[in-house]
Structures are given as structure tokens and as C-alpha cells.
Design a protein around this motif. Structure first.
Motif: not given
Length: 344
Positions: A180-189, A223-225
Motif C-alpha cells: 500500500e505504501l508503494a501504491l501511495g508513492l506511485m500515486e504521488a509521482g 507484483r503490485v508495483i
């Protein structure tokens, strides 16, 4: 060609003007703005300003969210102290006092807890400022590394052998949180997420044990990333790393490393064996920088460029964090060598 294009093209084995360069200089960046370590670690505005100033003044290709290795563990309740001149570090005993306490490690929501949410805010600030022309790399400690901070290394490795099911319960919740942290970082750019897998080394455990107690969890995070359109970077800072297991199990785009794995007796062998499978990132030894001359660091850069440059897939970097006890002169030399000697 800007840095974002340069890094992406390098990973994709497409044409670039010169090899990318990143000396892992985040911690030292605080000195560019005169911040102490403690305030730099908890104030994302200060952290972002210093990272961006350093990136621009040195001409770095990658902008990283890396702050310190206690970010994730702090949100599970690890008590920290924030010295002015050193990274944040555990203050007192481990959070988990016995194997019966692994159940305390629940899944967290990274956007709603203090330090992981600060990582996401930092990524937003870095992306807003330079995401159009710099490669933004999110950073996190791997699941086993987080758990070792919460339990203590010696006790964790005893528990792995004695109470493996309890360890797995905690690792499952940690890895779900990190995904979930990875998704948050990716959504942040962020364009990629780097996962520090410190224990992926024969110094700590064999390849099969590492795969069981961390590799499979890192694979799930990766895999999520990838499904969200991001790239996976792994960081291995120890000798005798399980390079082949990392590559075959996780299929990262890039591995940042300090030392050649045992199966590679030379840099040429490293390039031949792994150069077409993963982008190699490294591997100037930061300890070497504290004692070497300018001529010797140039020689080291050129030896690595000679070994890895052909065919692309190489980023010149230090093996881990650039020492903040020395000046930035060697970082400047690395950039100079990447731009001039590393030109295509």
C-alpha cells in the motif's frame, strides 16, 4: 535528453547520450541547506528543498525519497531518537519483547500514519518540482528489515528457526502495508520503487531461506508495483548477495548493489551473466571514498563504465548511502565521469 528520458531509456536498452548517475546522496543533501539530521528527517519541506537543491547543483539523474531506515518501523510503534548529526535510530529496547508479541504487528494504512505518510508527501513535493524531467524513485525497507528493527536481529533469526509461523504472520501484514505504501508513492509521482533487501545475503541466510522469509513477500509487493505501471528497483548492500534468486524470483528492472555475487569473479562476468536481464546500478564503495584520492575514484568509475556501459543497462552509483562525513567532491567526480567518460 533530460534525466527522466536517460534513466528510462537506460532501463529499456534504448539510446542515451551518457550513462545515468546517482551517488545516493540524500542524507548529505541536508548540508546544502544547513539542516540538522533530526529536523531534516521529520520535516518534509526541509527534506524536499535540500534534495532538490543537491540534485540541481550536482546534476543528478535520480531523485529519491530515501530518508532513513526507520520510517516504516516507527509507524508500528518503534520508539526513535532523532540526533542532530546522525540518522534516527531505535531508542531503547525492541518493540517486540517475545515471540508471543508478533501478533501486535497489524496491517497499517500508510496514508494515515505519521512517517509513511510523510514519505508520500515528500514524493508529491519532489514530483511537483521535478517529475517532468527527473526520475523519481520511491524508497522503502524490505519486510524482513522492518521486522528486524521491531524485534531485534538476533531474536528475529532465532524466532525464524523456532517460531516460523509467528514470523510469517507479522511479515504478511508488513508486506501488505508496504504494498500500500508503494501504491501511495506511485500515486504521488514515483516512477519506480526501490526496496532495500538487506538480508538477501549468504552472510545472513541461504538463498532458499531468504526466498521463504522475504523473497516471496518482496515478490508480492513487486507484483503490485508492476501492475500499477511502476518499475521495481532492489537494493542489496551486503557481500555474497543472492543476485540470481533476486533476478529469477522478482524480475526487477534494476538491482543496486555493492559487491559482486559469488558467481561473478569479475565485472565482465557480471555483465555477461546479468547485463541483459537486469539494469545494474552501482557499485562504488562509499567507504572507499573516505580514503581514496581523486585520481583513484576516477579510475574506479572508469573501470566500472568500461565493464558495464556497452549495450546499456547500467547506472553509475555508490553501493549505498554517500558518506556525509566527507565533502561532495567525489559525488561531483562521479557525475563528471558519467557525463564525459560515460558518453555514447
Amino acid at each position: 535528453m533530460n534525466s527522466l528520458q536517460r534513466v528510462k531509456n537506460t532501463i529499456n536498452r534504448e539510446a542515451v547520450d551518457h550513462i545515468p548517475v546517482y551517488p545516493f546522496i540524500n542524507a548529505m543533501s541536508r548540508k546544502y541547506c544547513g539542516y540538522d539530521y533530526g529536523s531534516w528527517s521529520i520535516d518534509t519541506g526541509k527534506c524536499a528543498r535540500s534534495i532538490l537543491k543537491t540534485t540541481d547543483e550536482l546534476g543528478l539523474d535520480i531523485v529519491s525519497t530515501q530518508m532513513d531506515l526507520c520510517v516504516e518501523a516507527a509507524d508500528w510503534g518503534l520508539k526513535l531518537k532523532y540526533p542532530a548529526d546522525r540518522p534516527p535510530q531505535p531508542d531503547g529496547e525492541a518493540l517486540l519483547r517475545s515471540a508471543d508479541e508478533y501478533g501486535r504487528i497489524k496491517r497499517l494504512r500508510p496514508r494515515q500514519v505519521p512517517r509513511m505518510s510523510s514519505y508520500i508527501q515528500l514524493a508529491k513535493q519532489l514530483n511537483a518540482a521535478r517529475g517532468h524531467d527527473k526520475f523519481i524513485m520511491g524508497y522503502m525497507l524490505g519486510p524482513l528489515g522492518v521486522l528486524s528493527l521491531l524485534r531485534g536481529v538476533r531474536d528475529l533469526f532465532y524466532d525464524i528457526l523456532t517460531y516460523p509461523e509467528k514470523v510469517h504472520e507479522a511479515l504478511e501484514n508488513i508486506s501488505d502495508t508496504l504494498a500500500e505504501l508503494a501504491l501511495g508513492l506511485m500515486e504521488a509521482g514515483c516512477h519506480a520503487i526501490m526496496i532495500n533487501i538487506i538480508y538477501a545475503s549468504e552472510l545472513f541466510m541461504n538463498g532458499q531461506m531468504w526466498e521463504t522469509f522475504e523473497g516471496l513477500y518482496v515478490k508480492k509487493i513487486s507484483r503490485v508495483i508492476k501492475e500499477a505501471g511502476g518499475m521495481v528497483f532492489l537494493q542489496s548492500t551486503m557481500e555474497k548477495s543472492h543476485f540470481n534468486t533476486m533476478t529469477e524470483l522478482i524480475h526487477p528492472e534494476t538491482i543496486a548493489f555493492l559487491s559482486l555475487p559469488d558467481e561473478c569473479a569479475s565485472m565482465k562476468r557480471m555483465k555477461d551473466l546479468y547485463g541483459s536481464r537486469v539494469t545494474l546500478m552501482g557499485h562504488i564503495d562509499p567507504c572507499f571514498l573516505t580514503v581514496c584520492s581523486e585520481a583513484r575514484i576516477r579510475e574506479q568509475c572508469r573501470r566500472q563504465i568500461d565493464a558495464y556501459k556497452k549495450g546499456g543497462g547500467y547506472i553509475l552509483a555508490t553501493g549505498y548511502e554517500y558518506p556525509d562525513s566527507i565533502s561532495d567532491r567525489y559525488a561531483k567526480i562521479m557525475v563528471e565521469e558519467a557525463v564525459s567518460y560515460g558518453a555514447y
